[in-house]
Write an enzyme that holds these catalytic residues in place. Structure first.
Site, mmCIF file in Angstrom:
data_model
loop_
_atom_site.group_PDB
_atom_site.id
_atom_site.type_symbol
_atom_site.label_atom_id
_atom_site.label_comp_id
_atom_site.label_asym_id
_atom_site.label_seq_id
_atom_site.Cartn_x
_atom_site.Cartn_y
_atom_site.Cartn_z
ATOM 1 N N TYR A 165 -4.485 23.397 34.774
ATOM 2 C CA TYR A 165 -3.766 24.628 34.394
ATOM 3 C C TYR A 165 -2.862 24.345 33.199
ATOM 4 O O TYR A 165 -2.836 25.103 32.216
ATOM 5 C CB TYR A 165 -2.957 25.133 35.598
ATOM 6 C CG TYR A 165 -2.308 26.486 35.388
ATOM 7 C CD1 TYR A 165 -3.015 27.661 35.584
ATOM 8 C CD2 TYR A 165 -0.971 26.586 34.995
ATOM 9 C CE1 TYR A 165 -2.411 28.904 35.395
ATOM 10 C CE2 TYR A 165 -0.368 27.815 34.806
ATOM 11 C CZ TYR A 165 -1.093 28.976 35.008
ATOM 12 O OH TYR A 165 -0.497 30.209 34.817
ATOM 13 N N SER B 228 1.755 30.751 29.483
ATOM 14 C CA SER B 228 2.520 30.379 30.677
ATOM 15 C C SER B 228 3.726 29.542 30.248
ATOM 16 O O SER B 228 3.750 28.996 29.139
ATOM 17 C CB SER B 228 1.625 29.547 31.604
ATOM 18 O OG SER B 228 2.377 28.921 32.626
#
Ligand code: NAP
Length: 240
Positions: free
Chosen positions: A145, A132
């Protein structure tokens, strides 16, 4: 031989029922791979798109893939399944921490391990992990996350160091802002949505297909000498 072809290869993609995983499965099938669409939900739609097959895998148990790779030859593993939980860090719960770390990081490591046990014996393989922008940046209100995706970038490099000379390529893709369920909340917020779009040099949100084609490249013979890379596919976001 076409160095971008996946002909004769079997690819397993996790979280393949929707979004980026489905697009990766479809792109790999177009490149000639036999695709095993793995999901906790039905992957029937992906199977129809790819002509492949379905496998139920729920990473609520992060060790869920422990026996998958000893049962049959699989050449390519794409660790795509992932979740996100949003809350202010002062209020963030242990449940939201553990759930995200289990699916996004612990399951990724142990699925790589299970794949490698078989791949080392069969002479090699390819792993593509989905990282990410939050493998590089901090983000906001997504502590587990961010921790998990920094971890995915880290273990991608670690595993590449251990396995590169043994025939396994381990790499990752860091998608930018892609139009999927994962970013629905961001796109529904007009201020956040505009701020994000204004910063993307390409002038558009990413499409799942943008990630699919990059994954085919990293899984193909063309990427034979690429090890431990985290490839940004972000419309230029990180260059800004
Ligand atoms: N969209 C973006 O902008 C973006 C940016 C950077 C990175 N990513 C990453 O890209 C990957 C795919 O995300 P997406 O955007 O395509 O989001 P998505 O549409 O929400 O897809 C997530 C996938 O993960 C699966 N999954 C979730 N929990 C699971 C579990 N316990 N066991 C097995 N599968 C599980 C989901 O299955 P269900 O449908 O059954 O829930 C779904 O297939 C994730 O790793 C995400 O972090 C996305």
């Amino acid at each position: 031989m076409n160095p971008f072809s996946l002909s004769g290869q079997t690819a397993l993609v996790t979280g393949a029922n929707t979004g980026i995983g489905q697009a990766i499965a479809a792109a790999m099938a177009r490149a000639g791979a036999h695709v095993i669409a793995a999901g906790r939900s039905s992957c029937a739609q992906t199977v129809a798109m790819t002509g492949g097959e379905e496998l139920r895998l729920d990473f609520a148990d992060p060790m869920a893939a422990r026996d998958v790779f000893s049962a049959r030859r699989i050449d390519i593993l794409v660790n795509n399944a992932g979740i996100i939980r949003r809350a202010d860090s002062v209020d963030f719960t242990e449940e939201d921490w553990d759930a995200v770390i289990d699916v996004n990081l612990k399951a990724v490591f142990f699925t790589c391990q299970a794949f490698a046990k078989a791949a080392l014996a069969q002479g090699g393989g390819k792993i593509v992990n989905i990282a990410s922008l939050l493998s590089f940046q901090g983000g906001i209100r997504v502590p587990s996350y961010t921790a998990s995706k920094h971890g995915v970038a880290g273990i991608t490099k670690l595993l590449a160091n251990e396995w590169a000379a043994k025939g396994i390529n381990v790499n990752a893709i860091a998608p930018g802002y892609i139009e999927t369920n994962n970013t629905e909340a961001l796109r529904a917020d007009p201020d956040r949505s505009k701020a994000i779009l204004d910063r993307i040099p390409a002038g558009r949100w990413g499409r799942a297909e943008d990630i699919g084609e990059a994954a085919v490249f990293l899984a193909s013979p063309a990427a034979a000498y690429i090890h431990g890379a985290v490839l940004n596919v972000d419309g230029g976001w990180l260059a800004r």
